[in-house]
Design a protein around this motif. Sequence first.
Motif, PDB file in Angstrom:
ATOM      1  N   GLY A 168     -31.195  35.762 -66.940  1.00 48.92           N
ATOM      2  CA  GLY A 168     -32.003  34.966 -67.860  1.00 48.92           C
ATOM      3  C   GLY A 168     -33.412  35.532 -67.993  1.00 48.92           C
ATOM      4  N   ASP A 169     -33.896  36.161 -66.947  1.00 50.37           N
ATOM      5  CA  ASP A 169     -35.142  36.910 -67.054  1.00 50.37           C
ATOM      6  C   ASP A 169     -35.053  38.086 -66.069  1.00 50.37           C
ATOM      7  OD1 ASP A 169     -37.592  37.369 -68.307  1.00 50.37           O
ATOM      8  OD2 ASP A 169     -38.689  36.570 -66.588  1.00 50.37           O
TER       9      ASP A 169
ATOM     10  N   CYS B  64     -37.935  31.466 -67.514  1.00 48.62           N
ATOM     11  CA  CYS B  64     -37.223  31.212 -66.255  1.00 48.62           C
ATOM     12  C   CYS B  64     -38.162  30.408 -65.365  1.00 48.62           C
ATOM     13  CB  CYS B  64     -36.845  32.528 -65.578  1.00 48.62           C
ATOM     14  SG  CYS B  64     -36.236  32.283 -63.901  1.00 48.62           S
TER      15      CYS B  64
ATOM     16  N   HIS C 167     -31.529  35.568 -76.010  1.00 45.85           N
ATOM     17  CA  HIS C 167     -30.781  34.449 -75.453  1.00 45.85           C
ATOM     18  C   HIS C 167     -29.917  33.795 -76.525  1.00 45.85           C
ATOM     19  CE1 HIS C 167     -33.371  34.706 -71.953  1.00 45.85           C
ATOM     20  NE2 HIS C 167     -34.444  34.554 -72.704  1.00 45.85           N
TER      21      HIS C 167
ATOM     22  N   MET D  57     -33.412  28.084 -66.944  1.00 46.88           N
ATOM     23  CA  MET D  57     -34.203  28.430 -68.124  1.00 46.88           C
ATOM     24  C   MET D  57     -34.725  27.162 -68.786  1.00 46.88           C
ATOM     25  SD  MET D  57     -34.176  31.773 -68.342  1.00 46.88           S
ATOM     26  CE  MET D  57     -34.867  31.963 -69.988  1.00 46.88           C
TER      27      MET D  57
ATOM     28  N   TYR E 157     -36.365  25.810 -72.171  1.00 46.71           N
ATOM     29  CA  TYR E 157     -36.623  26.108 -73.582  1.00 46.71           C
ATOM     30  C   TYR E 157     -37.474  24.992 -74.171  1.00 46.71           C
ATOM     31  CZ  TYR E 157     -33.091  29.701 -73.197  1.00 46.71           C
ATOM     32  OH  TYR E 157     -32.396  30.817 -72.818  1.00 46.71           O
TER      33      TYR E 157
ATOM     34  N   ASN F 272     -26.224  31.000 -72.790  1.00 44.41           N
ATOM     35  CA  ASN F 272     -26.773  29.754 -72.230  1.00 44.41           C
ATOM     36  C   ASN F 272     -25.880  28.578 -72.592  1.00 44.41           C
ATOM     37  OD1 ASN F 272     -30.121  30.194 -71.581  1.00 44.41           O
ATOM     38  ND2 ASN F 272     -29.041  31.774 -72.721  1.00 44.41           N
TER      39      ASN F 272
ATOM     40  N   LYS G 254     -36.746  36.367 -76.269  1.00 42.82           N
ATOM     41  CA  LYS G 254     -37.835  36.168 -75.302  1.00 42.82           C
ATOM     42  C   LYS G 254     -39.169  36.450 -76.005  1.00 42.82           C
ATOM     43  CE  LYS G 254     -39.600  38.005 -70.882  1.00 42.82           C
ATOM     44  NZ  LYS G 254     -39.321  38.935 -69.750  1.00 42.82           N
TER      45      LYS G 254
ATOM     46  N   CYS H 103     -30.806  32.226 -63.334  1.00 46.61           N
ATOM     47  CA  CYS H 103     -32.047  31.541 -63.708  1.00 46.61           C
ATOM     48  C   CYS H 103     -31.820  30.115 -64.166  1.00 46.61           C
ATOM     49  CB  CYS H 103     -32.726  32.310 -64.841  1.00 46.61           C
ATOM     50  SG  CYS H 103     -33.107  34.022 -64.412  1.00 46.61           S
TER      51      CYS H 103
END
Lengths: 599, 599
Positions: B200-201, B250, B210, B267, B269, B163, B233, B265
Amino acid sequence: MSDYRAPIKDMRFVMDEIAGFNELSSLPGFEEATPDLADAILEEAAKFACEVIGPLNRIGDQQGCQLTPAGVTTPPGWKEAYAQYREAGWNGITLPAEFGGQGLPNTLGIAAKEMLCSANMSFSLGPLLTTGAVEALLTCASEELKAVFLDKMVSGEWTGTMNLTEPHAGSDLALIRSRAEPQADGSYKVFGQKIFITYGDHDMTENIVHLVLARLPDAPAGVKGISMFLVPKFMVNGDGSLGARNDAYCVSLEHKLGIHASPTCVMAYGDNGGAVGYLLGEPNRGLEYMFIMMNEARLGVGLQGVAIGERAYQQALGYARERKQGRDALTGEALVTIDKHPDIRRMLMLMKSRVEAARALTYYTSGLLDRAHHLADAEARKQALWLAEFMIPIVKGGGTEMGIEVTSLGIQIYGGMGFIEETGAAQHWRDSRITTIYEGTTGIQANDLLFRKLMRDQGATAKIVFGEVYATVKALTASGKPELAAIAQKLGVALKMWTDATEWLAANAKTGLGGVLTAAVPYLNLAVVVCNGWMMAKAALAAVAHLDKGEGDLPFYRAKLASARFYADQMLPQAIACAETVKAGDAAIAGLGSELFDA
Amino acid sequence: MSDYRAPIKDMRFVMDEIAGFNELSSLPGFEEATPDLADAILEEAAKFACEVIGPLNRIGDQQGCQLTPAGVTTPPGWKEAYAQYREAGWNGITLPAEFGGQGLPNTLGIAAKEMLCSANMSFSLGPLLTTGAVEALLTCASEELKAVFLDKMVSGEWTGTMNLTEPHAGSDLALIRSRAEPQADGSYKVFGQKIFITYGDHDMTENIVHLVLARLPDAPAGVKGISMFLVPKFMVNGDGSLGARNDAYCVSLEHKLGIHASPTCVMAYGDNGGAVGYLLGEPNRGLEYMFIMMNEARLGVGLQGVAIGERAYQQALGYARERKQGRDALTGEALVTIDKHPDIRRMLMLMKSRVEAARALTYYTSGLLDRAHHLADAEARKQALWLAEFMIPIVKGGGTEMGIEVTSLGIQIYGGMGFIEETGAAQHWRDSRITTIYEGTTGIQANDLLFRKLMRDQGATAKIVFGEVYATVKALTASGKPELAAIAQKLGVALKMWTDATEWLAANAKTGLGGVLTAAVPYLNLAVVVCNGWMMAKAALAAVAHLDKGEGDLPFYRAKLASARFYADQMLPQAIACAETVKAGDAAIAGLGSELFDA
């Protein structure tokens, strides 16, 4: 997604300084084509392209066309936009006044056409095909057929299609199997399946006029046994009203990489007893008629490369001026827009100069075609025609390959965002990809240049072109200006490469056909680079003339000069590589068979 | 759509004759990497690629991934295929035995990875990212984190992501805003939005690890204030079982030009209170850690160009051998398959030789990396590493640009059918288009080559490469064989162009930075052409050695020789054009501002 802005100033520069538009109004038939009229037409065309069809480009890509039981439907807004197109009279601007057109020069019409295509390539294909069909009818239709069909096609009330390809007959039209059976009333019943038929069906007009290549019962095999038929979607009654539905249907739509809103149809003729058709011209001369209009069709496809390249350039420039990333490597300024980064500038300049060069060559060739039809002197007309025909494969092959490369640079400037469809940059690249294939692949353009255009007069036309390029080199040198001398040096080398490669081809044409055929596309690429560089050199001379006089928009002319020199620096050296490749022929693989590819 | 066939013989040729695979088993840690083991692994990998994931390539493109309330779902069959991939142990073949991998050389692993990517590029991206994340953990994770996460990532039970990018921070990572707040228990709460997160998912594994770049509260501005965090995750309990869902979601999937089945994705956070994360290594060294694994990631992307080019080549060849059009120009035979036409042969050979050249350079560089990690002598390890690092931008920039051009030729060979999505040729072109962008654009590769790899030792590594290329030229000449002399002549000229351009850069680096930066990509292109041509020259020498001895598959070696000479004829002359362009610098546009682009 940024909007399209018609580059009228660039277009006028090319029309006036390179294509000699201003001389055309002195030719018979072009009396009305004055600079004032050109201004008015270009402004109106820009308005139409930018405001009416440009905004439909994205929805066309997303939704595409649909095949319904009632026929093909176009995306939302398409039908209304076409009605506006037709009502404003855009369809006939270069078509003969005798059938309701405006009879204006192609050198003016081409700018309007470029705008249409930049704004919405899928939309522009309908009119392009209709114009081709009109040219065919003008060439070979009987007076009766002309009377029934031409006015409505010139106005755009009805559209036209060209039906050549069959599943087993693509580049090789000798294999066409569609057939036509003569009827007692002088008409024919046409049977067969055609594929890749652009706008083969749609809901924008009440009727569609299909031109279909098919064989008569007694026709000789191969390309000399193909005739051309007119097959209307609806029959036309004596009073001009529409009659019965003809047996000509779209049975499938292709799912394509690009130009989603341009319906690419599989057409079935005669599945229900036979499609009524009318022979155009004489039997067995269909392919010959097709080739008469092929020149303008190929010029039109070369123009698509220019148009879509221009659109991609504008969009990438808009993004580069907004997106902030990184420090200016030269000034140290923090967080600048990416158009300040040297490699982004390089890519933008490459896009710009390549589009400008291809536009110049396309408009220049269009000017030759106008002269080929309107000059008073028959010998001069013929020379203009042969020069135009020599340039056509260079315009088509070069413009279309450029379009793909330039739209790819557009994606690159967007970075990761370029790969996201919402941005719109990817659509141009996808749309452009068909242009090196239809109306004859790049390989076919190369063979056309070599075996038809170059060799038919033993290089006489080529020598005229070489001479003109050389004259430009001399003019650059004679100026005594270092920036022009820099261009002269590179153009001179590139020209030498072209003449060397031409001599190599001539020397090997008889005894080394395999090598010559292998060298065809590299030779075409070489011709493209030199001719484009030549056009940019002419642009540089024109710009310097204005700069010297200190008249007009000086920053504009400085930019033109910079663009010309950039083309010389970045593109002209490729002529050296192309010539080396031409002269290598097929030495690496001659005599080796299919095992070459298995390893 | 034709099936993928793993080119094991070509791969072994490159591994053995160019990358020196056979010497590797004498190095510490590689004792098991025998030719027999390589045979077994390549055969099994081919089976898996061709039979399990290859057939999913088309459905992946058509259906893509979906974002559901429960997370991202992959296309039908994906999950099952991934389970097979994991169970067969493919994920860890080059990863350390200590964590459950097989610890085999990259020079072997790269061939298996090429097969995965050829068969299904979208599928192969998941493992590629996981491997990158594993490398990062190996570099900088604490023993505790390694113990919890590494085994499961090496086996592929859990996948990994990287990421980096944020909407305003793409190529310029200094702009990263994501932040991490230290918690009392030593963990962190991570907040921020990341975009373009590959896999990402997804629904193929129970957990995803991640790696996220973010700033600590007291971090300095710019790239020196970025730290790396591990954000699972699902939280992992002390016994290794999965715990609570972490605050890492995501929130959107991108609609992309290609690689539709690879979920890209957005993402989020920490939108629900903060995502639990663990600091990797030391604070503020995140970017440094990222760059350690960047070499292999970039090599992996360069390999994608090779893989997708190979796939496109095989498919175009299959079509060309079936499709009948036209007469053989040389023999006069009527209606031949199009692979008999010289221009189709030219395109097929161009595809083949360019893929072979890029494969050779990629595997060769992989061999250097193996040596950089396993040679006994520290100085020799360092030299191998610097050579590999010098080659990485050439492999990445050259391989990816080649992939786009070769897949485009694949479409061209199909003609109109290439534009129809059902054919599958267009998918390769669309998929390939991301490769010149992610893991650093071509422009960034060019700057890396110039300002890091070339200049960091004042050209010392470059001189070693020049010397090796020159030694190959001498060996070709010394053979006394005309076909090798022809290659020697072109490689010698190309090398001279490269050294000239390098001198020009050195002379201008201080006083003409704008010109040097403008010349960066043309210089990279020049390096690509010479290094690829050099690899093909080595292949030619190896092939001739076998032919001279009359041992082995002679048609195979003759084809290798032809391919090498074809590359020399068609590609090496481009070095001349590149060098001219480099030396032109930014003369055309220096000092001109933004008005340059408005005209």
